[in-house]
Design a protein around this motif. Structure first.
Motif, PDB file in Angstrom:
ATOM      1  N   PRO A 166       0.813  -1.230   0.000  1.00 36.12           N
ATOM      2  CA  PRO A 166       0.000   0.000   0.000  1.00 36.12           C
ATOM      3  C   PRO A 166       0.842   1.274   0.000  1.00 36.12           C
ATOM      4  CG  PRO A 166      -0.194  -1.156   2.109  1.00 36.12           C
ATOM      5  CD  PRO A 166       0.528  -2.070   1.177  1.00 36.12           C
ATOM      6  N   ALA A 190     -13.169  -7.383  -4.444  1.00 34.74           N
ATOM      7  CA  ALA A 190     -12.600  -6.040  -4.649  1.00 34.74           C
ATOM      8  C   ALA A 190     -11.332  -6.080  -5.478  1.00 34.74           C
ATOM      9  CB  ALA A 190     -12.314  -5.395  -3.287  1.00 34.74           C
ATOM     10  N   LYS A 191     -10.670  -7.243  -5.494  1.00 34.73           N
ATOM     11  CA  LYS A 191      -9.369  -7.333  -6.174  1.00 34.73           C
ATOM     12  C   LYS A 191      -9.487  -7.943  -7.566  1.00 34.73           C
ATOM     13  CE  LYS A 191      -7.903  -9.050  -2.186  1.00 34.73           C
ATOM     14  NZ  LYS A 191      -7.075  -9.803  -1.225  1.00 34.73           N
ATOM     15  N   MET A 216     -14.055  -8.879  -0.041  1.00 36.63           N
ATOM     16  CA  MET A 216     -12.626  -8.533  -0.086  1.00 36.63           C
ATOM     17  C   MET A 216     -11.941  -9.173  -1.280  1.00 36.63           C
ATOM     18  SD  MET A 216     -11.114  -8.129   3.717  1.00 36.63           S
ATOM     19  CE  MET A 216     -11.722  -9.666   4.350  1.00 36.63           C
ATOM     20  N   ARG A 264      -7.966   0.010   3.879  1.00 35.38           N
ATOM     21  CA  ARG A 264      -8.063   0.444   2.487  1.00 35.38           C
ATOM     22  C   ARG A 264      -8.331  -0.773   1.617  1.00 35.38           C
ATOM     23  NH1 ARG A 264      -4.232   4.361  -1.312  1.00 35.38           N
ATOM     24  NH2 ARG A 264      -6.093   5.166  -2.331  1.00 35.38           N
ATOM     25  N   GLU A 265      -9.343  -0.698   0.768  1.00 39.64           N
ATOM     26  CA  GLU A 265      -9.750  -1.882   0.029  1.00 39.64           C
ATOM     27  C   GLU A 265      -8.634  -2.396  -0.872  1.00 39.64           C
ATOM     28  OE1 GLU A 265     -13.145  -1.210  -2.422  1.00 39.64           O
ATOM     29  OE2 GLU A 265     -12.000  -0.221  -3.973  1.00 39.64           O
ATOM     30  N   THR A 266      -8.606  -3.668  -1.042  1.00 38.82           N
ATOM     31  CA  THR A 266      -7.652  -4.525  -1.755  1.00 38.82           C
ATOM     32  C   THR A 266      -6.334  -4.714  -0.989  1.00 38.82           C
ATOM     33  OG1 THR A 266      -6.228  -3.212  -3.232  1.00 38.82           O
ATOM     34  CG2 THR A 266      -8.507  -3.527  -3.939  1.00 38.82           C
ATOM     35  N   PHE A 267      -6.123  -3.960   0.082  1.00 40.54           N
ATOM     36  CA  PHE A 267      -4.896  -4.150   0.879  1.00 40.54           C
ATOM     37  C   PHE A 267      -5.281  -4.833   2.187  1.00 40.54           C
ATOM     38  CE2 PHE A 267      -3.764  -0.432  -1.784  1.00 40.54           C
ATOM     39  CZ  PHE A 267      -2.733  -1.027  -2.492  1.00 40.54           C
ATOM     40  N   ASP A 268      -5.249  -6.166   2.189  1.00 42.15           N
ATOM     41  CA  ASP A 268      -5.760  -6.898   3.342  1.00 42.15           C
ATOM     42  C   ASP A 268      -4.769  -7.935   3.862  1.00 42.15           C
ATOM     43  OD1 ASP A 268      -5.931  -8.859   1.374  1.00 42.15           O
ATOM     44  OD2 ASP A 268      -8.061  -8.532   1.028  1.00 42.15           O
ATOM     45  N   ASN A 287      -1.365   4.199  -6.648  1.00 43.76           N
ATOM     46  CA  ASN A 287      -1.399   2.959  -5.871  1.00 43.76           C
ATOM     47  C   ASN A 287      -2.724   2.792  -5.132  1.00 43.76           C
ATOM     48  OD1 ASN A 287      -0.082   0.609  -5.087  1.00 43.76           O
ATOM     49  ND2 ASN A 287       0.487   1.494  -3.119  1.00 43.76           N
ATOM     50  N   ARG A 288      -3.824   2.860  -5.877  1.00 42.81           N
ATOM     51  CA  ARG A 288      -5.139   2.745  -5.238  1.00 42.81           C
ATOM     52  C   ARG A 288      -5.446   1.319  -4.814  1.00 42.81           C
ATOM     53  NH1 ARG A 288      -9.459   4.940  -9.188  1.00 42.81           N
ATOM     54  NH2 ARG A 288     -10.857   4.236  -7.536  1.00 42.81           N
ATOM     55  N   GLY A 289      -4.776   0.350  -5.415  1.00 40.31           N
ATOM     56  CA  GLY A 289      -5.054  -1.030  -5.060  1.00 40.31           C
ATOM     57  C   GLY A 289      -4.459  -1.985  -6.072  1.00 40.31           C
ATOM     58  N   HIS A 290      -4.548  -3.269  -5.753  1.00 47.08           N
ATOM     59  CA  HIS A 290      -4.046  -4.317  -6.649  1.00 47.08           C
ATOM     60  C   HIS A 290      -5.231  -5.018  -7.301  1.00 47.08           C
ATOM     61  CE1 HIS A 290       0.345  -4.903  -5.352  1.00 47.08           C
ATOM     62  NE2 HIS A 290      -0.053  -3.711  -4.971  1.00 47.08           N
ATOM     63  N   LEU A 291      -5.173  -5.213  -8.610  1.00 49.87           N
ATOM     64  CA  LEU A 291      -6.286  -5.843  -9.317  1.00 49.87           C
ATOM     65  C   LEU A 291      -5.815  -7.008 -10.190  1.00 49.87           C
ATOM     66  CD1 LEU A 291      -8.447  -2.848 -10.610  1.00 49.87           C
ATOM     67  CD2 LEU A 291      -8.822  -4.265  -8.589  1.00 49.87           C
ATOM     68  N   THR A 312      -2.804 -10.143  -2.404  1.00 50.11           N
ATOM     69  CA  THR A 312      -1.935  -9.259  -1.633  1.00 50.11           C
ATOM     70  C   THR A 312      -1.167 -10.011  -0.564  1.00 50.11           C
ATOM     71  OG1 THR A 312      -3.884  -8.709  -0.335  1.00 50.11           O
ATOM     72  CG2 THR A 312      -3.209  -7.129  -2.019  1.00 50.11           C
ATOM     73  N   ARG A 344     -18.861  -6.423  -7.025  1.00 51.24           N
ATOM     74  CA  ARG A 344     -19.618  -5.959  -5.861  1.00 51.24           C
ATOM     75  C   ARG A 344     -20.720  -4.997  -6.258  1.00 51.24           C
ATOM     76  NH1 ARG A 344     -14.897  -3.291  -2.726  1.00 51.24           N
ATOM     77  NH2 ARG A 344     -14.615  -2.570  -4.865  1.00 51.24           N
TER      78      ARG A 344
END
Lengths: 327, 226
Positions: A271, B48-49, B45, A304-308, B5-9, B205, B71
């Motif tokens: 993140p 979301a990815k 969760m 924060r979504e996707t960071f779990d 870096n909003r997230g991993h997809l 992740t 979602r």
């Protein structure tokens, strides 16, 4: 709430902390502790839910945190179970350990991230941290505050992992492949040694855990972390312990005034990314000065979504005139 | 400025055969995709990815769903049977589609993992069609940005050797066991797809992010059937 090994060597610190804590006045009692301790939101948060208990035979706390100060340094550490593991009832696979050598004032620390694909990653990360810290401490005592043989250190950790695998499997011939399947783990191990008017940091890293500095309001990666592939996609390649490719040489640098050192797993590093996003902004702002250990754990548990993933962090500040925070 | 870096997809493409021979089974496939959607709603969760596209292929490719966040998705548009079975058209479409999709996701600030294509067919490719070159270019990481992993599943008249050649790894090619009815086989494919999507999303992740492929029940590795 602590299973990390953080006892200063030889009992009481030689020079106990005298300063007042950063939080001078305790907060008034609140009736709404749940609200007070809600995770900090960064961007779009994860859904709220009640965590499941972790599976496994041995006790494995959701969160550990700790902190203390030596004459030269403030240390805080925290390790929190990731939201995905809380949701599916898996134990925290990260671990952390730190200790102190009274004679030289050297602080030793380690963070590790058990590889999820392994069968007992939490045992691997815990064993790697503890054996790394014990071995570093032994070398520091013999080496005037420095680890003289990092190669030996890593081989000792690897040996511990293989031996533990043999005990668990009851198979005296188990080797690296079986160890990887059972206990594979990343590791960042390091020392902070006061010498000649500075504090010198030395670090080694196996796998994608890493270290960063906050310097002049910017994040700088020091070691480890995930590298993007040539096509810009996220690389999934992890080369964890017990595998050691070639001779690993330590990264060595002085910790400068006004600089904060962070050593953590990819649950924090991912993140954080390139150090220009909202997570970086949060940590830059909150870690300008030492925080209470519970505060670091709360900060690290941001949502924060996707960071779990599990998140683990050791933070070091040089001791200055600024008083160090205690809970 | 968009954060980097909003997230991993993980982009996932369901590339489903819409050729005429699927006429009696397309409802099973649509039902399976609805089940996948419902299952992902219970795994927010993991969902979301993942960004899911559903593509129907026959003589060409029709995009039924584009990189949807499951979602927030409403009902899926339905796959419909039509035309013949052109693997070449399917792979050529992905060669242009995937790099654009990846660039779009990165422009939105996401870190992107290597895409996964779940390929389902009930027959052999059109006679005389050279689909090998398109498949080679699609999966060549030096030629196609985001060259995907392809999980290939064959049912009914599908040829095990061809399915094995479509898959990017031997353990990614499956054919339904002889004697298994097509309807239940499609249902098993969708169940395995759902499990794979959830497990891959969960893994994304972790310290060892990976594409998790669940073998459909009553399917055999294509490599073992050749």
């Amino acid at each position: 709430m602590n299973d990390a090994r953080t006892q200063p060597e030889g009992g009481e610190p030689a020079e106990p902390v005298q300063e007042p804590a950063l939080s001078v006045e305790p907060e008034p009692v609140t009736d709404d502790l749940a609200r007070l301790w809600r995770p900090l939101k960064v961007g779009e948060p994860l859904p709220l839910f009640e965590p499941k208990p972790p599976s496994g035979l041995s006790y494995r706390p959701d969160t550990v945190c700790d902190g203390w100060s030596t004459k030269e340094l403030h240390l805080r550490l925290a390790s929190v179970r990731g939201y995905q593991h809380r949701a599916d009832g898996s134990p925290r696979e990260d671990d952390v350990a730190a200790a102190w050598d009274r004679r030289t004032g050297t602080v030793v620390f380690a963070v590790a991230d058990g590889v999820s694909a392994a069968e007992q990653p939490h045992i691997g990360s815990q064993l790697a941290c503890r054996s790394a810290v014990e071995t570093m401490l032994a070398q520091v005592r013999e080496g005037d505050g420095f680890v003289a043989d990092w190669d030996h250190l890593l081989k000792t950790v690897r040996w511990q992992l293989v031996e533990q695998t043999r005990r668990i499997l009851r198979h005296s011939e188990a080797g690296a492949e079986q160890t990887a399947r059972l206990l594979a783990t990343t590791l960042v191990a390091g020392t902070a040694t006061p010498a000649e008017g500075e504090v010198r940091i030395q670090l080694v890293s196996i796998g994608d855990s890493g270290a960063w500095q906050i310097k002049r309001e910017n994040f700088f990666q020091v070691v480890g972390g995930k590298m993007a592939g040539a096509d810009g996609l996220v690389s999934c390649a992890v080369d964890p312990l017990p595998f050691i490719s070639g001779v690993i040489r330590p990264t060595s640098f002085p910790l400068e005034q006004g600089t904060v050192l962070l050593v953590g797993t990819d649950g924090f590093g991912d993140p954080l990314g390139d150090g220009a996003g909202e997570v970086a902004t949060l940590f830059r702002a909150r870690l300008r000065q030492p925080v209470p250990p519970l505060g670091l754990a709360h900060l690290l548990d941001f949502s924060r979504e996707t960071f779990d993933d599990d998140r683990t962090l050791v933070v070091l500040w040089l001791r200055t005139e600024t008083p160090g925070g205690r809970p | 400025m968009v954060e980097s870096n909003r997230g991993h997809l993980l982009p996932i493409y369901v590339l489903a055969d819409e050729s005429g021979s699927m006429m009696n089974h397309i409802d099973d496939l649509n039902d399976g995709l609805r089940s996948l959607h419902q299952a992902l709603l219970g795994e927010p969760m993991a969902a979301a990815k993942v960004r899911l596209s559903v593509l129907g292929f026959s003589d060409d490719v029709i995009e039924r769903v584009h990189l949807v966040d499951l979602r927030s998705a409403n009902e899926f548009p339905l796959l419909r049977t039509r035309g013949m079975t052109s693997y070449a058209a399917a792979f050529e479409d992905l060669i242009t589609r995937i790099p654009v999709d990846i660039a779009g996701l990165k422009a939105e600030g996401y870190q992107v993992h290597r895409p996964a294509v779940f390929f389902l067919t009930d027959g052999v490719p059109n006679m005389g069609e050279d689909w090998y070159d398109a498949r080679r270019r699609l999966t060549d990481r030096t030629l196609t940005l985001g060259a995907p992993n392809i999980i290939a599943c064959g049912i009914s008249d599908a040829d095990a050797e061809i399915i094995s050649q479509v898959a990017t790894q031997p353990e990614f090619g499956f054919v339904a066991n002889e004697g298994v009815d097509v309807g239940p086989a499609i249902a098993k494919f969708c169940t395995a797809l759902t499990k794979s999507v959830i497990a891959s999303g969960r893994s994304l992740t972790s310290a060892s992010p990976q594409l998790v492929v669940d073998k459909p029940e009553n399917f055999t590795l294509a490599i073992d059937v050749i």
